[in-house]
Enzyme design. Structure first.
Site, PDB file in Angstrom:
ATOM      1  N   ASP A  28      17.281  70.165   3.485  1.00  0.00           N
ATOM      2  CA  ASP A  28      18.013  69.440   2.812  1.00  0.00           C
ATOM      3  C   ASP A  28      17.386  68.083   3.529  1.00  0.00           C
ATOM      4  O   ASP A  28      17.487  67.505   4.526  1.00  0.00           O
ATOM      5  CB  ASP A  28      19.017  69.143   2.507  1.00  0.00           C
ATOM      6  CG  ASP A  28      19.445  68.066   0.740  1.00  0.00           C
ATOM      7  OD1 ASP A  28      18.298  67.799   0.103  1.00  0.00           O
ATOM      8  OD2 ASP A  28      20.707  67.922   0.293  1.00  0.00           O
ATOM      9  N   HIS A  45       7.694  66.228   2.345  1.00  0.00           N
ATOM     10  CA  HIS A  45       8.234  67.575   2.045  1.00  0.00           C
ATOM     11  C   HIS A  45       6.754  68.669   2.938  1.00  0.00           C
ATOM     12  O   HIS A  45       6.787  69.654   3.557  1.00  0.00           O
ATOM     13  CB  HIS A  45       8.122  68.889   0.543  1.00  0.00           C
ATOM     14  CG  HIS A  45       8.345  67.824   0.011  1.00  0.00           C
ATOM     15  ND1 HIS A  45       9.823  67.759   0.523  1.00  0.00           N
ATOM     16  CD2 HIS A  45       8.614  67.195  -1.419  1.00  0.00           C
ATOM     17  CE1 HIS A  45      10.491  67.578  -1.311  1.00  0.00           C
ATOM     18  NE2 HIS A  45      10.202  67.005  -2.263  1.00  0.00           N
ATOM     19  N   LEU A 139      11.323  89.737  12.023  1.00  0.00           N
ATOM     20  CA  LEU A 139      12.134  88.747  12.081  1.00  0.00           C
ATOM     21  C   LEU A 139      12.464  88.673  10.323  1.00  0.00           C
ATOM     22  O   LEU A 139      11.392  88.724   9.813  1.00  0.00           O
ATOM     23  CB  LEU A 139      12.184  87.376  12.120  1.00  0.00           C
ATOM     24  CG  LEU A 139      13.079  86.067  11.273  1.00  0.00           C
ATOM     25  CD1 LEU A 139      14.448  86.403  12.094  1.00  0.00           C
ATOM     26  CD2 LEU A 139      12.006  85.192  11.609  1.00  0.00           C
ATOM     27  N   ARG A 192      23.231  73.117   6.264  1.00  0.00           N
ATOM     28  CA  ARG A 192      23.150  72.445   5.528  1.00  0.00           C
ATOM     29  C   ARG A 192      22.392  70.821   6.354  1.00  0.00           C
ATOM     30  O   ARG A 192      23.504  70.452   6.698  1.00  0.00           O
ATOM     31  CB  ARG A 192      23.595  72.221   4.487  1.00  0.00           C
ATOM     32  CG  ARG A 192      23.365  71.326   3.487  1.00  0.00           C
ATOM     33  CD  ARG A 192      23.808  71.185   2.055  1.00  0.00           C
ATOM     34  NE  ARG A 192      23.221  70.195   0.984  1.00  0.00           N
ATOM     35  CZ  ARG A 192      23.095  70.415  -0.069  1.00  0.00           C
ATOM     36  NH1 ARG A 192      23.997  71.804  -0.498  1.00  0.00           N
ATOM     37  NH2 ARG A 192      22.583  69.788  -0.933  1.00  0.00           N
TER      38      ARG A 192
END
Ligand code: FPP
Length: 252
Positions: A28, A45, A139, A192
């Site tokens: 975020d 972004h 992974l 977060r």
């Protein structure tokens, strides 16, 4: 040839048995990062996408086995159409540009979320990327795209009913198997970024006993060092899974 000298670092070494196996991240703060630098959200972004590559590399280095990233939620459709198109375009671009390298580095890409609603061309690319990398084991990268935790549970319940499973055979383990993450362990650690303290419909079933870590750092600035900090903090946490300290000590 001179022997390679390990880079001097102040970061404490992580004890391998304290490294979370499955880490999930709510990436975020791209928009706020851009705003704080006087840049358009698109740039946030773009920087956030670049950062993903760094965090993937660091995750492998730190010994994380499964990384789940929240890239586009079922609620993100409410964003302005231009931004929605941009986020769809980012996933397409990441697949086009990075697939070969991700594959070469042993990353297994998985999609978690609803395919319905995603443009058919992008759907095909997602399926191709998952199939192309399906045998990789270094992974597992779960890309939560058009993902919502409540939707996931609704979906699981529908599939259980459609499979004709009798009510008395439905338990938590069975529901877990019918989620998008069915064959994977629950996340040990959910991170977060950006200072928000919400779960935002992310892995609401699987996160029942996850450790949470929140940082005010915006996602584009969430560096390898920031990930390391989160892992160190996780290493100090005591996971009780509902038991008491005495019980845990008796088991040790
Ligand atoms: C949050 O920033 C981030 C997202 C909505 C997802 C975007 C994630 C990336 C660009 C990384 C890679 C993506 C893919 C598809 C692999 P925000 O826009 O919510 O920031 P804000 O809360 O500050 O506005």
């Amino acid at each position: 040839m001179a022997a390679a000298v390990p880079e001097k670092t102040d970061t404490p070494i992580l004890e391998p048995d304290r490294v979370p196996k499955h880490v999930a991240i709510i990436m975020d703060g791209n928009g706020r990062w851009a705003k704080s630098h006087g840049l358009p959200r698109t740039e946030g972004h773009r920087r956030g996408t670049d950062n993903l590559r760094r965090i993937l590399e660091s995750s492998v280095e730190f010994g994380i086995e499964i990384l789940t990233i929240y890239a586009f939620s079922t609620e993100n459709w409410r964003r302005p159409p231009l931004e929605v198109r941009l986020l769809m375009g980012i996933l397409e671009m990441v697949i086009d540009r990075e697939l070969k390298e991700l594959h070469a580095n042993g990353v297994q890409i998985r999609h978690i979320g609803e395919m319905d609603g995603i443009d058919p061309k992008l759907q095909r690319k997602i399926l191709y990327a998952c199939d192309y990398t399906k045998d990789n084991t270094r992974l597992i990268l779960n890309v939560a795209f058009n993902y919502g935790g409540r939707d996931e549970i609704v979906h699981a319940v529908r599939r259980i009913i459609n499979a004709g499973i009798p009510a008395d055979q439905v338990d938590a383990a069975l529901i877990g198997k019918y989620l998008y993450t069915g064959d994977l362990p629950d996340p040990d650690l959910i991170i977060r970024t950006s200072g928000e303290l919400r779960v935002s419909n992310f892995l609401i079933w699987q996160g029942a006993y996850s450790e949470y870590y929140a940082t005010s750092v915006y996602w584009p600035d969430f560096s390898k060092e920031e990930l390391h900090k989160a892992l160190v903090e996780y290493g100090h946490r005591k996971r009780r899974f509902g038991q008491t300290d005495d019980q845990l000590e008796a088991e040790e």
